[in-house]
Design a protein around this motif. Structure first.
Motif, short mmCIF file in Angstrom:
data_model
loop_
_atom_site.label_atom_id
_atom_site.label_comp_id
_atom_site.label_asym_id
_atom_site.label_seq_id
_atom_site.Cartn_x
_atom_site.Cartn_y
_atom_site.Cartn_z
N UNK A 20 19.40 66.63 20.05
CA UNK A 20 18.56 67.66 20.64
C UNK A 20 19.11 69.06 20.38
N UNK A 21 20.40 69.17 20.17
CA UNK A 21 21.00 70.48 19.99
C UNK A 21 20.76 71.07 18.61
N UNK A 22 20.47 70.23 17.61
CA UNK A 22 20.31 70.78 16.25
C UNK A 22 19.01 70.42 15.56
N UNK A 23 18.39 69.31 15.91
CA UNK A 23 17.29 68.81 15.08
C UNK A 23 16.04 69.65 15.14
N UNK A 24 15.64 70.12 16.32
CA UNK A 24 14.33 70.73 16.45
C UNK A 24 13.23 69.70 16.25
N UNK A 25 11.99 70.16 16.18
CA UNK A 25 10.84 69.27 15.95
C UNK A 25 10.88 68.05 16.87
N UNK A 26 11.04 68.24 18.18
CA UNK A 26 11.26 67.08 19.06
C UNK A 26 10.06 66.15 19.17
N UNK A 58 17.33 71.22 11.87
CA UNK A 58 18.02 70.23 11.05
C UNK A 58 17.08 69.12 10.58
N UNK A 59 16.09 68.80 11.38
CA UNK A 59 15.14 67.75 11.00
C UNK A 59 14.41 68.11 9.72
N UNK A 60 14.15 69.41 9.52
CA UNK A 60 13.45 69.87 8.32
C UNK A 60 14.41 70.28 7.20
N UNK A 61 15.65 70.51 7.52
CA UNK A 61 16.61 71.06 6.56
C UNK A 61 17.74 70.09 6.25
N UNK A 80 24.16 62.11 16.71
CA UNK A 80 23.50 61.22 17.65
C UNK A 80 22.06 60.99 17.22
N UNK A 81 21.51 59.89 17.67
CA UNK A 81 20.11 59.56 17.45
C UNK A 81 19.32 59.98 18.68
#
Length: 451
Positions: A20-26, A58-61, A80-81
């Motif tokens: 949650x801290x880096x991915x974005x696009x939750x 991070x999810x996009x990059x 983490x997942x």
């Protein structure tokens, strides 16, 4: 380990992050929301009204961030997942697109020679499960074990190190006692049950791994020495209570099969009687223990502070981080040695260690962060000192790779080795990243290159 070799061959050098801290696009590609998504959108819950909707994107990059890890010379990466990304309802149907993201992440790490360490739970329980009682529901242990088993079957052929829970003390105390973190509850009665159910979930996940997995599994706990602020007997007793409350609450049931008796005194009538069979399952043998270390607790007796009648103070004469945490590297050595003395020679990893500072803005392609460089230098020396005294330390993971969403602090606190401009998502290596890269590649703990 020779005198000119600061750390043994095969020692893992990594950074750590959480989903949650880096991915974005939750909510992208069919993901279900987690409790931090809802909590961060509550007015006043997070500094400046920040959320993790974009975070570090991070999810996009992903490919570019993987290349960044390779540039830093990392040999390992702890991530983490997001439970709801792969199981939108927390149980049942698998979201293929969400699982594919982690497949690509693991494959990308291995292609770059970076060993993955996968954390199953870093505080982002699916909202669908929170609606069913969340960690207050005894069924949460089975929900977690089923989720874990799905990931074992999908990724254990490529992931050699698994972490069940990250810092369950934090998600218990800040989530259910003080209300500072998701799900934002405030209760004296709920934390003991939440902690127990999380530990049961850990035990069930370890049992599932023994059936399905082929590598190693452990847990990551936040630990810190608790020192009295003065020589007053009241401060000494307060520090002891905090020690039981922070350090032994989870370690004793995990590694000794019982809770400390002192917790029943601390919580009083709110401390339940737990089934012996639960404790047997919780104490299933671990392959390693992860230790997250940031500072020590300097403790003063304070009867207004519930439940420990103790408060943590910030010594004005010591250097502090932007979180007002004392820079105290010797506490890392003390913690590692205490774990060895009390619980035996279990393999250990430092799964988080780092600091937030008020970094200067990038100038060109540079960010000068001398305080973080010194923090790294002194804490790496503290880790080396523990190794020299017989601690079976296997790796070090700096927190964190990127300036990220720092929970209730939003984007106000920067822990990253890499600066992130959250408006543009531009990444810039800080001086600390360059120091860490050089240290990994050349072994420059004392300024002498590894031979």
């Amino acid at each position: 380990m020779s005198a000119d070799q600061p750390f043994p061959p095969g020692f893992l050098w990594g950074t750590a992050t959480s989903a949650y801290q880096i991915e974005g696009s939750p909510l992208a590609d069919g993901a279900g929301p987690g409790i931090w998504h809802g909590f961060s959108h509550r007015p006043g819950a997070v500094v400046n009204g920040d959320t993790g909707d974009r975070a570090c994107d991070h999810y996009r990059r992903l490919p570019a961030d993987l290349d960044l890890m390779a540039e830093l010379g990392l040999t390992a990466y702890r991530f983490s997942v997001a439970w709801g990304r792969v199981l939108p309802n927390g149980t049942g149907r698998v979201n293929a697109k969400g699982l594919d993201f982690y497949q690509r992440l693991v494959d990308g790490l291995l292609e770059r020679g970076i060993q993955p360490m996968l954390t199953l739970y870093h505080w982002d329980l699916p909202e669908a499960l929170e609606a069913r009682g969340g960690w207050l529901n005894p069924d949460s242990a089975r929900w977690f074990a089923d989720y874990a088993a799905m990931l074992y079957e999908a990724l254990d052929d490529r992931v050699g190190l698994w972490v069940t829970l990250n810092e369950p003390w934090v998600s218990t105390v800040l989530g259910y006692l003080s209300g500072e973190h998701a799900p934002g509850r405030r209760s004296l009665a709920e934390p003991p049950r939440v902690a127990h159910h999380q530990l049961c979930a850990h035990g069930e996940a370890v049992a599932a791994y023994r059936e399905l997995g082929r590598h190693q599994i452990g847990i990551s706990l936040n630990l810190e020495p608790q020192h009295p602020a003065t020589d007053s007997p009241l401060d000494w007793e307060a520090a002891k209570r905090r020690h039981h409350f922070i350090n032994r609450w989870f370690l004793d049931p995990l590694l000794r099969g019982q809770y400390p008796d002192e917790l029943a005194v601390i919580f009083g009538s709110n401390w339940p009687r737990f089934p012996v069979e639960d404790l047997r399952r919780i104490a299933a043998p671990l392959d390693f223990l992860g230790i997250n270390y940031y500072s020590r607790g300097l403790i003063r007796h304070d009867p207004t502070q519930i439940p420990c009648a103790a408060t943590r103070i910030t010594p004005p004469e010591r250097r502090l981080t932007a979180m007002d945490w004392e820079v105290y590297p010797e506490g890392l050595t003390e913690t590692l040695l205490w774990v060895k003395q009390r619980y035996g020679d279990l393999p250990l990893y430092i799964t988080e260690n780092g600091a937030a500072f008020d970094d200067a803005a990038p100038v060109g392609n540079q960010v000068q962060d001398p305080d973080r460089v010194d923090y790294l230098r002194t804490h790496l020396a503290a880790a080396r000192a523990a190794l020299e005294q017989g601690v079976d330390l296997r790796g070090y993971f700096a927190w964190s790779l990127l300036d990220n969403f720092e929970w209730a602090e939003g984007y106000a606190k920067r822990f990253g080795l890499v600066h992130v401009d959250h408006a543009t998502q531009r990444r810039t290596l800080k001086a600390s990243a360059q120091y860490y890269r050089d240290f990994i590649l050349e072994g420059e703990l004392t300024g002498e290159k590894r031979k």
